[in-house]
Design an enzyme around this catalytic site. Structure first.
Site, mmCIF file in Angstrom:
data_model
loop_
_atom_site.group_PDB
_atom_site.id
_atom_site.type_symbol
_atom_site.label_atom_id
_atom_site.label_comp_id
_atom_site.label_asym_id
_atom_site.label_seq_id
_atom_site.Cartn_x
_atom_site.Cartn_y
_atom_site.Cartn_z
ATOM 1 N N PHE A 175 13.031 31.787 48.388
ATOM 2 C CA PHE A 175 14.067 31.899 47.359
ATOM 3 C C PHE A 175 13.461 32.426 46.065
ATOM 4 O O PHE A 175 12.243 32.396 45.866
ATOM 5 C CB PHE A 175 14.741 30.541 47.119
ATOM 6 C CG PHE A 175 13.810 29.475 46.604
ATOM 7 C CD1 PHE A 175 13.669 29.249 45.240
ATOM 8 C CD2 PHE A 175 13.058 28.694 47.479
ATOM 9 C CE1 PHE A 175 12.813 28.263 44.760
ATOM 10 C CE2 PHE A 175 12.211 27.715 47.020
ATOM 11 C CZ PHE A 175 12.078 27.495 45.654
ATOM 12 N N CYS A 176 14.337 32.917 45.187
ATOM 13 C CA CYS A 176 13.923 33.401 43.861
ATOM 14 C C CYS A 176 15.124 33.279 42.934
ATOM 15 O O CYS A 176 16.140 32.684 43.292
ATOM 16 C CB CYS A 176 13.413 34.840 43.948
ATOM 17 S SG CYS A 176 14.649 36.002 44.576
ATOM 18 N N THR A 177 15.050 33.847 41.751
ATOM 19 C CA THR A 177 16.097 33.659 40.741
ATOM 20 C C THR A 177 17.445 34.208 41.189
ATOM 21 O O THR A 177 18.442 33.495 41.239
ATOM 22 C CB THR A 177 15.690 34.319 39.417
ATOM 23 O OG1 THR A 177 14.405 33.851 39.029
ATOM 24 C CG2 THR A 177 16.701 33.988 38.327
ATOM 25 N N CYS A 182 12.952 37.473 46.778
ATOM 26 C CA CYS A 182 12.820 36.867 48.105
ATOM 27 C C CYS A 182 13.330 37.801 49.192
ATOM 28 O O CYS A 182 12.844 37.763 50.327
ATOM 29 C CB CYS A 182 13.498 35.500 48.162
ATOM 30 S SG CYS A 182 15.235 35.466 47.704
ATOM 31 N N ILE A 204 18.728 31.462 43.360
ATOM 32 C CA ILE A 204 18.967 30.172 42.716
ATOM 33 C C ILE A 204 20.246 30.208 41.886
ATOM 34 O O ILE A 204 21.004 29.239 41.830
ATOM 35 C CB ILE A 204 17.775 29.790 41.810
ATOM 36 C CG1 ILE A 204 16.484 29.725 42.630
ATOM 37 C CG2 ILE A 204 18.022 28.470 41.105
ATOM 38 C CD1 ILE A 204 15.226 29.786 41.785
#
Length: 305
Positions: A175-177, A182, A204
Site C-alpha cells: 500500500f501507499c498514499t 504500490c 490509504i
C-alpha cells in the site's frame, strides 16, 4: 470559502504526453486550479485544488481523452488553498522508480478495493509492506506492516532484492498514499518472479475516505504532499505541521525543542544542516514573514510552519 483537493493518477500509454502540457496548464489556470500534475509516456499523476465546480470541470476535461476515461480520484475538503501555483511537468516517470521497463500497463499485481483490504491483510499468510518513505511511515501505517525504511521510492527495488529469500513464495500485499507507488511496486515484483502480489486500490486515502473508523486497521495519520501535511479518517486535516528545512512532519512537542527554529530547523535535521543552509533558511523565513506583513503570498514557501 472551501477548496476541493484531489489526488489522481492513471497508468496508460500517453505517447503524445509532451503535447498535452500547454493545453492542460491553460485549462487549470482558466479554472483557477493550483497544484502539480506530472505527465509521462506511462500516464498522468497529480494533486491539485480548486473550487468544487472547477475540479469537476477539469476531471471532465481529462476524461474526454479516451485513454483517461477511467481516471479515478480521491477528494477532500480544505479551508485554505493548499498550493501556491499551478505546475504541469514533463517527466520520464509519473512516479520515479528509476528502472526501465517497469510498466503497470503491461504487468501488475491484483487490485484490492478498500472495502476488501481488511480481509486481505488479516490473512496470517500475507506479508504486508508499506511502500512509502520512512518519514511517511513514522506518523502512521497499517497494523502489522513492514517498514522498508527507504528514503525514496528508488530504494524500494534494492530492498526487495535484499529481502528476496524472506519474500519468496509468500503472499505480498502493498500500500501507499494514493495507490501509485504500490501499483508500480507490484509491477516490479511481478516482473521479478513474485506471483501472489496484491495492492490497495486508491491507496490509504481511499481507505480513510470510505472505511468506518471503528473497523479500521489504520493507526496514526497519513502524510500528504501539500500544505495540510497529514490527514486522518474522513480525510480531515490532522494536527501535524512540517519543517521547511527537511520536509519532515513535526508535532507541537517538536516545536518546544531548543533545536526547533521556525522555518530553519527541527530536532530531526538540526545536526545535519550546515551553517550555510541554516543561514539560507533564516533569510527565506525572513522574506516569508515580510510577505505576510504586506499581505502577500511568498510563492516559494512550502509547508506549514
Amino acid at each position: 470559502m472551501t477548496f476541493t483537493v484531489v489526488a489522481f493518477y492513471h497508468f496508460t500509454n500517453l505517447h503524445d504526453y509532451k503535447n498535452l502540457k500547454s493545453p492542460l496548464l491553460d485549462m487549470c489556470e482558466l479554472l483557477g486550479i493550483k497544484g502539480t500534475i506530472l505527465l509521462a509516456s506511462e500516464g498522468i499523476n497529480g494533486t491539485i485544488a480548486g473550487t468544487n465546480i472547477a475540479i469537476k470541470q477539469l476531471m471532465e476535461y481529462l476524461q474526454q481523452d479516451l485513454r483517461l476515461k477511467n481516471l479515478e480520484y480521491k477528494s477532500s475538503i480544505c479551508k485554505e488553498m493548499p498550493f501556491y501555483r499551478m505546475k504541469v511537468r514533463i517527466k520520464k516517470e509519473i512516479v520515479t522508480m528509476g528502472i526501465a521497463d517497469i510498466n503497470p500497463n503491461s504487468i501488475v499485481g491484483t487490485y484490492v478495493e478498500a472495502k476488501n483490504w481488511n480481509k486481505v491483510i488479516r490473512d496470517p499468510d500475507v506479508i504486508l509492506i508499506d511502500t512509502r518513505n520512512d518519514y511517511e511511515v513514522e506518523i502512521g501505517s497499517f497494523e502489522g506492516s513492514i517498514n522498508p525504511e527507504t528514503r525514496n521510492f528508488r530504494e524500494f527495488p534494492a530492498w526487495v532484492e535484499n529481502n528476496r529469500e524472506k519474500l519468496k513464495n509468500k503472499k505480498i500485499a502493498m500500500f501507499c498514499t494514493g495507490g501509485i507507488r504500490c501499483e508500480k511496486a507490484s509491477s516490479y515484483m511481478k516482473k521479478n518472479g513474485f506471483e501472489d502480489v496484491f495492492h490497495l486500490k486508491g491507496g490509504i486515502l481511499k481507505y480513510l475516505e470510505t472505511q468506518p473508523q471503528k473497523e479500521s486497521l489504520w493507526n496514526g495519520d497519513c502524510f500528504v504532499f501539500d500544505q495540510r501535511v497529514a490527514v486522518k479518517h474522513g480525510l480531515e486535516e490532522s494536527d501535524y505541521d512540517q519543517c521547511f528545512a527537511c520536509r519532515y512532519p513535526i508535532t507541537d512537542e517538536d516545536k518546544i525543542s531548543p533545536e526547533y527554529t521556525k522555518g530553519i530547523s527541527c530536532p530531526r535535521c538540526y545536526n545535519i544542516m550546515t551553517k550555510e543552509q541554516q543561514k539560507g533558511f533564516a533569510e527565506r523565513q525572513k522574506q516569508i514573514e515580510l510577505s505576510k506583513t504586506r499581505g502577500e503570498t511568498h510563492l516559494g514557501r512550502k509547508g506549514k510552519q
